[in-house]
Design a protein around this motif. Sequence first.
Motif, PDB file in Angstrom:
ATOM      1  N   ARG A 320       0.817  -1.220   0.000  1.00 37.24           N
ATOM      2  CA  ARG A 320       0.000   0.000   0.000  1.00 37.24           C
ATOM      3  C   ARG A 320       0.849   1.268   0.000  1.00 37.24           C
ATOM      4  O   ARG A 320       0.620   2.179  -0.811  1.00 37.24           O
ATOM      5  CB  ARG A 320      -0.948  -0.014   1.197  1.00 37.24           C
ATOM      6  CG  ARG A 320      -2.085  -0.984   1.038  1.00 37.24           C
ATOM      7  CD  ARG A 320      -2.770  -1.354   2.351  1.00 37.24           C
ATOM      8  NE  ARG A 320      -3.160  -0.189   3.130  1.00 37.24           N
ATOM      9  CZ  ARG A 320      -3.789  -0.269   4.302  1.00 37.24           C
ATOM     10  NH1 ARG A 320      -4.082  -1.457   4.813  1.00 37.24           N
ATOM     11  NH2 ARG A 320      -4.107   0.834   4.953  1.00 37.24           N
ATOM     12  N   GLN A 321       1.821   1.340   0.875  1.00 35.66           N
ATOM     13  CA  GLN A 321       2.647   2.552   0.964  1.00 35.66           C
ATOM     14  C   GLN A 321       3.574   2.726  -0.240  1.00 35.66           C
ATOM     15  O   GLN A 321       3.629   3.803  -0.839  1.00 35.66           O
ATOM     16  CB  GLN A 321       3.418   2.536   2.280  1.00 35.66           C
ATOM     17  CG  GLN A 321       4.309   3.763   2.504  1.00 35.66           C
ATOM     18  CD  GLN A 321       5.715   3.571   1.976  1.00 35.66           C
ATOM     19  OE1 GLN A 321       6.201   2.441   1.900  1.00 35.66           O
ATOM     20  NE2 GLN A 321       6.357   4.659   1.593  1.00 35.66           N
ATOM     21  N   SER A 325       4.108   5.978  -2.817  1.00 35.67           N
ATOM     22  CA  SER A 325       5.329   6.781  -2.683  1.00 35.67           C
ATOM     23  C   SER A 325       6.363   6.502  -3.760  1.00 35.67           C
ATOM     24  O   SER A 325       7.236   7.331  -4.022  1.00 35.67           O
ATOM     25  CB  SER A 325       5.960   6.545  -1.310  1.00 35.67           C
ATOM     26  OG  SER A 325       6.422   5.210  -1.196  1.00 35.67           O
ATOM     27  N   GLY A 326       6.300   5.319  -4.396  1.00 34.28           N
ATOM     28  CA  GLY A 326       7.279   4.986  -5.419  1.00 34.28           C
ATOM     29  C   GLY A 326       8.599   4.505  -4.872  1.00 34.28           C
ATOM     30  O   GLY A 326       9.601   4.444  -5.599  1.00 34.28           O
ATOM     31  N   SER A 327       8.632   4.135  -3.586  1.00 30.96           N
ATOM     32  CA  SER A 327       9.855   3.601  -2.987  1.00 30.96           C
ATOM     33  C   SER A 327       9.480   2.752  -1.783  1.00 30.96           C
ATOM     34  O   SER A 327       8.376   2.871  -1.241  1.00 30.96           O
ATOM     35  CB  SER A 327      10.805   4.725  -2.573  1.00 30.96           C
ATOM     36  OG  SER A 327      10.223   5.517  -1.557  1.00 30.96           O
ATOM     37  N   PHE A 339      14.805   1.288  -1.484  1.00 35.98           N
ATOM     38  CA  PHE A 339      14.778   0.784  -2.854  1.00 35.98           C
ATOM     39  C   PHE A 339      13.713   1.531  -3.654  1.00 35.98           C
ATOM     40  O   PHE A 339      12.622   1.782  -3.138  1.00 35.98           O
ATOM     41  CB  PHE A 339      14.458  -0.711  -2.889  1.00 35.98           C
ATOM     42  CG  PHE A 339      15.489  -1.586  -2.229  1.00 35.98           C
ATOM     43  CD1 PHE A 339      16.770  -1.674  -2.735  1.00 35.98           C
ATOM     44  CD2 PHE A 339      15.166  -2.323  -1.111  1.00 35.98           C
ATOM     45  CE1 PHE A 339      17.719  -2.480  -2.134  1.00 35.98           C
ATOM     46  CE2 PHE A 339      16.097  -3.140  -0.498  1.00 35.98           C
ATOM     47  CZ  PHE A 339      17.379  -3.216  -1.009  1.00 35.98           C
ATOM     48  N   PRO A 340      13.982   1.871  -4.900  1.00 39.30           N
ATOM     49  CA  PRO A 340      12.953   2.500  -5.735  1.00 39.30           C
ATOM     50  C   PRO A 340      11.877   1.495  -6.114  1.00 39.30           C
ATOM     51  O   PRO A 340      12.145   0.295  -6.231  1.00 39.30           O
ATOM     52  CB  PRO A 340      13.738   2.971  -6.962  1.00 39.30           C
ATOM     53  CG  PRO A 340      14.930   2.091  -7.012  1.00 39.30           C
ATOM     54  CD  PRO A 340      15.278   1.737  -5.599  1.00 39.30           C
ATOM     55  N   ALA A 341      10.663   1.969  -6.304  1.00 35.44           N
ATOM     56  CA  ALA A 341       9.548   1.068  -6.615  1.00 35.44           C
ATOM     57  C   ALA A 341       8.464   1.807  -7.383  1.00 35.44           C
ATOM     58  O   ALA A 341       7.292   1.776  -7.004  1.00 35.44           O
ATOM     59  CB  ALA A 341       8.985   0.468  -5.336  1.00 35.44           C
ATOM     60  N   GLU A 342       8.831   2.476  -8.462  1.00 29.16           N
ATOM     61  CA  GLU A 342       7.848   3.158  -9.303  1.00 29.16           C
ATOM     62  C   GLU A 342       7.322   2.162 -10.324  1.00 29.16           C
ATOM     63  O   GLU A 342       7.948   1.926 -11.364  1.00 29.16           O
ATOM     64  CB  GLU A 342       8.484   4.363  -9.991  1.00 29.16           C
ATOM     65  CG  GLU A 342       8.935   5.463  -9.032  1.00 29.16           C
ATOM     66  CD  GLU A 342       9.607   6.608  -9.756  1.00 29.16           C
ATOM     67  OE1 GLU A 342       9.481   6.684 -11.002  1.00 29.16           O
ATOM     68  OE2 GLU A 342      10.268   7.422  -9.088  1.00 29.16           O
ATOM     69  N   ASP A 384      -8.546   0.581  -3.313  1.00 24.56           N
ATOM     70  CA  ASP A 384      -8.646   2.023  -3.568  1.00 24.56           C
ATOM     71  C   ASP A 384      -7.449   2.541  -4.350  1.00 24.56           C
ATOM     72  O   ASP A 384      -7.538   3.599  -4.997  1.00 24.56           O
ATOM     73  CB  ASP A 384      -8.756   2.789  -2.245  1.00 24.56           C
ATOM     74  CG  ASP A 384     -10.119   2.601  -1.587  1.00 24.56           C
ATOM     75  OD1 ASP A 384     -11.049   2.166  -2.285  1.00 24.56           O
ATOM     76  OD2 ASP A 384     -10.227   2.863  -0.370  1.00 24.56           O
ATOM     77  N   ARG A 385      -6.323   1.839  -4.256  1.00 19.08           N
ATOM     78  CA  ARG A 385      -5.118   2.257  -4.974  1.00 19.08           C
ATOM     79  C   ARG A 385      -5.052   1.709  -6.397  1.00 19.08           C
ATOM     80  O   ARG A 385      -4.084   1.951  -7.104  1.00 19.08           O
ATOM     81  CB  ARG A 385      -3.875   1.824  -4.177  1.00 19.08           C
ATOM     82  CG  ARG A 385      -3.682   2.644  -2.903  1.00 19.08           C
ATOM     83  CD  ARG A 385      -2.737   1.960  -1.930  1.00 19.08           C
ATOM     84  NE  ARG A 385      -2.384   2.836  -0.819  1.00 19.08           N
ATOM     85  CZ  ARG A 385      -3.141   3.055   0.253  1.00 19.08           C
ATOM     86  NH1 ARG A 385      -4.341   2.470   0.325  1.00 19.08           N
ATOM     87  NH2 ARG A 385      -2.744   3.859   1.225  1.00 19.08           N
TER      88      ARG A 385
END
Length: 391
Positions: A320-321, A325-327, A339-342, A384-385
């Motif tokens: 969820r987070q 946030s993309g990370s 770590f990046p997570a886009e 919801d995301r």
Amino acid sequence: MLAKVASLGVLGIEAYPIEVECNVVRGLRYLAIVGLPDAAVKESAERVQAAIGNRQYRWPRGHITINLAPADTRKEGPAYDLPIAVGLLAADEQIEATHLADFAMVGELALDGTVRPVKGVLPMALAARDAAVGGFIVPEANAAEAAVVDGLKVYPVRTLDDALGLVTERLSLEPKQVDIASVLAQTARYEVDFADVKGQEHAKRALTVAAAGHHNVLMIGPPGSGKTMLAKRLPTILPPLTVEEALEVTKIHSVAGELPAGQALVATRPFRDPHHTASTPALVGGGSYPRPGELSLAHKGVLFLDELPEFNRATLETLRQPIESGSITVSRALMSVKFPAEVLMATSMNPCPCGNLGDATRECRCTVGQIRSYMARVSGPLLDRIDIHIE
């Protein structure tokens, strides 16, 4: 005598300089490796001793101390075999390493003295360039990966003798050169194509909108309706990777050991489809020494979660987070790694436990309560995301 060899280590997806200090003095035969080494680093003594002997050099006699500085950061992996071997021979005065200070080096040694590839060479090369080293000695299989870094001289070596020849000026090697723009253009090809899909106009329209706006998507349909086929082709309609994005994606795959030997870049949008039995560390990253998970390996690409309700609910909640946030930050007692997570998250699920709800050819035998219980396995905040739902 004391000899110092520059090397590099990796923490998360970033590299930092390490100084390998080798000291050989008279005394009882003894070997100590200090500086928070893990088991693989401690075992390097056996590999290095065999490699030195099989290359017709002599293992130093006396009291040997090897320090990996900074001493308060944990060191792991076999990447320090090569600098340890070169440092020991220089400290024992078996070679005259006049240009030892001009190079940084990494590499695992085989028992016969050949140099094997290691993980994380691309972030190491970027750190070596920032440290303004004169040259970076790497295993031949990692040379293309390191050479994409502009402004760094990369010297590929096959054996311990090649590395010794460079630091003693007995061997002249041309630096490896790679044109990153041409590599990106030549290798940016997908095995599948969104244009292969016939029909499914409603689903294709929804996925096109998802790709254009970078929206997460959920596909609901019975087995065999094409959910996985569509998801696998979703990366092919995303914009091509830029050079900066390709470098960032390649860093993650390099650290995780997912970059094939000899490959310079990850030139296409990643597509990761972990099995629904994947653990939380496997999905978001973790371990005692944090490594990127499937979420970060899908950075700048597509993370596909097939059979979404079958995933462990606690594992899904960890997404969820980072989806917003993309990370993802993995915290441990001694360190915290980001770590990046886009990612564009594509998910799919059946409409009911048996999967036949809405199928014109097969009858659904699930009760209303079973269907509600099945759908409730995925929490509301996670749904919801997910912006686009396709049925």
